[in-house]
Design a protein around this motif. Structure first.
Motif, mmCIF file in Angstrom:
data_model
loop_
_atom_site.group_PDB
_atom_site.id
_atom_site.type_symbol
_atom_site.label_atom_id
_atom_site.label_comp_id
_atom_site.label_asym_id
_atom_site.label_seq_id
_atom_site.Cartn_x
_atom_site.Cartn_y
_atom_site.Cartn_z
ATOM 1 N N GLU A 24 0.830 -1.205 0.000
ATOM 2 C CA GLU A 24 0.000 0.000 0.000
ATOM 3 C C GLU A 24 0.867 1.258 0.000
ATOM 4 O OE1 GLU A 24 -3.529 2.189 2.567
ATOM 5 O OE2 GLU A 24 -2.665 0.327 3.325
ATOM 6 N N GLU A 25 1.938 1.239 0.793
ATOM 7 C CA GLU A 25 2.828 2.396 0.833
ATOM 8 C C GLU A 25 3.452 2.642 -0.536
ATOM 9 O OE1 GLU A 25 6.746 4.170 3.095
ATOM 10 O OE2 GLU A 25 6.520 2.014 2.887
ATOM 11 N N THR A 40 -3.114 12.848 1.298
ATOM 12 C CA THR A 40 -1.701 12.646 1.604
ATOM 13 C C THR A 40 -1.478 12.175 3.042
ATOM 14 O OG1 THR A 40 -1.462 14.991 2.125
ATOM 15 C CG2 THR A 40 -0.909 14.299 -0.117
ATOM 16 N N ALA A 41 -2.442 12.361 3.901
ATOM 17 C CA ALA A 41 -2.322 11.908 5.284
ATOM 18 C C ALA A 41 -2.274 10.380 5.354
ATOM 19 C CB ALA A 41 -3.475 12.429 6.122
ATOM 20 N N ARG A 42 -2.857 9.733 4.378
ATOM 21 C CA ARG A 42 -2.861 8.263 4.365
ATOM 22 C C ARG A 42 -1.444 7.717 4.238
ATOM 23 N NH1 ARG A 42 -4.175 4.106 6.564
ATOM 24 N NH2 ARG A 42 -4.267 2.263 5.282
ATOM 25 N N LEU A 43 -0.574 8.452 3.567
ATOM 26 C CA LEU A 43 0.818 8.042 3.427
ATOM 27 C C LEU A 43 1.499 7.972 4.800
ATOM 28 C CD1 LEU A 43 2.845 7.306 1.230
ATOM 29 C CD2 LEU A 43 3.417 9.708 1.040
ATOM 30 N N ARG A 47 2.855 4.598 6.945
ATOM 31 C CA ARG A 47 4.212 4.491 7.497
ATOM 32 C C ARG A 47 4.174 4.150 8.981
ATOM 33 N NH1 ARG A 47 6.262 9.741 4.465
ATOM 34 N NH2 ARG A 47 6.835 8.796 2.482
ATOM 35 N N ARG A 48 3.245 4.756 9.706
ATOM 36 C CA ARG A 48 3.108 4.451 11.136
ATOM 37 C C ARG A 48 2.672 3.007 11.354
ATOM 38 N NH1 ARG A 48 -0.328 8.825 11.697
ATOM 39 N NH2 ARG A 48 0.929 10.618 11.246
ATOM 40 N N ILE A 50 3.317 0.496 9.391
ATOM 41 C CA ILE A 50 4.485 -0.351 9.119
ATOM 42 C C ILE A 50 5.417 -0.346 10.329
ATOM 43 C CG2 ILE A 50 6.583 -0.533 7.725
ATOM 44 C CD1 ILE A 50 4.871 0.464 5.333
ATOM 45 N N ALA A 51 5.635 0.810 10.925
ATOM 46 C CA ALA A 51 6.502 0.899 12.099
ATOM 47 C C ALA A 51 5.935 0.090 13.260
ATOM 48 C CB ALA A 51 6.677 2.356 12.504
ATOM 49 N N ARG A 52 4.636 0.159 13.473
ATOM 50 C CA ARG A 52 4.007 -0.622 14.547
ATOM 51 C C ARG A 52 4.154 -2.117 14.289
ATOM 52 N NH1 ARG A 52 -0.514 3.266 13.899
ATOM 53 N NH2 ARG A 52 -0.270 4.791 15.558
ATOM 54 N N LEU A 53 3.908 -2.533 13.044
ATOM 55 C CA LEU A 53 4.021 -3.946 12.701
ATOM 56 C C LEU A 53 5.450 -4.440 12.862
ATOM 57 C CD1 LEU A 53 1.687 -3.847 9.602
ATOM 58 C CD2 LEU A 53 1.308 -5.262 11.620
ATOM 59 N N LEU A 54 6.421 -3.643 12.435
ATOM 60 C CA LEU A 54 7.819 -4.030 12.592
ATOM 61 C C LEU A 54 8.217 -4.122 14.058
ATOM 62 C CD1 LEU A 54 9.522 -1.935 9.770
ATOM 63 C CD2 LEU A 54 9.316 -4.419 9.883
ATOM 64 N N THR A 55 7.710 -3.210 14.864
ATOM 65 C CA THR A 55 8.018 -3.233 16.295
ATOM 66 C C THR A 55 7.508 -4.504 16.943
ATOM 67 O OG1 THR A 55 7.969 -0.826 16.418
ATOM 68 C CG2 THR A 55 7.679 -2.027 18.491
ATOM 69 N N VAL A 56 6.261 -4.866 16.649
ATOM 70 C CA VAL A 56 5.684 -6.085 17.233
ATOM 71 C C VAL A 56 6.424 -7.315 16.727
ATOM 72 C CG1 VAL A 56 3.610 -7.516 17.292
ATOM 73 C CG2 VAL A 56 3.427 -5.065 17.660
ATOM 74 N N ALA A 57 6.755 -7.326 15.444
ATOM 75 C CA ALA A 57 7.472 -8.477 14.877
ATOM 76 C C ALA A 57 8.836 -8.644 15.549
ATOM 77 C CB ALA A 57 7.633 -8.300 13.374
#
Length: 70
Positions: A24-25, A40-43, A47-48, A50-57
């Protein structure tokens, strides 16, 4: 996507959501570059996410490189 929602997912779901969020990004960045993106706020939201998902992973010790190759 809220952090509590991500924490409630199992490992496979986290990897799938991460793949979807990255796709999506990419699409949003492409639309933004061509001037087609209206919200543009959806971008930034993506990103946030993705950061949350990476943190949990990373907290769970999921080997993302191996999982994303599948």
């Amino acid at each position: 996507m809220r952090g509590s929602e991500i924490h409630a997912m199992d490992d496979h779901e986290v990897v799938v959501k991460l793949k979807d969020a990255r796709d999506e990004e990419f699409g949003l960045r492409f639309k933004h570059a061509t001037g087609e993106l209206e919200n543009t706020a959806r971008l930034a939201e993506t990103r946030r996410d993705i950061a949350r998902l990476l943190t949990v992973a990373r907290q769970r010790g999921i080997d993302l490189e191996a999982e994303l190759r599948r």
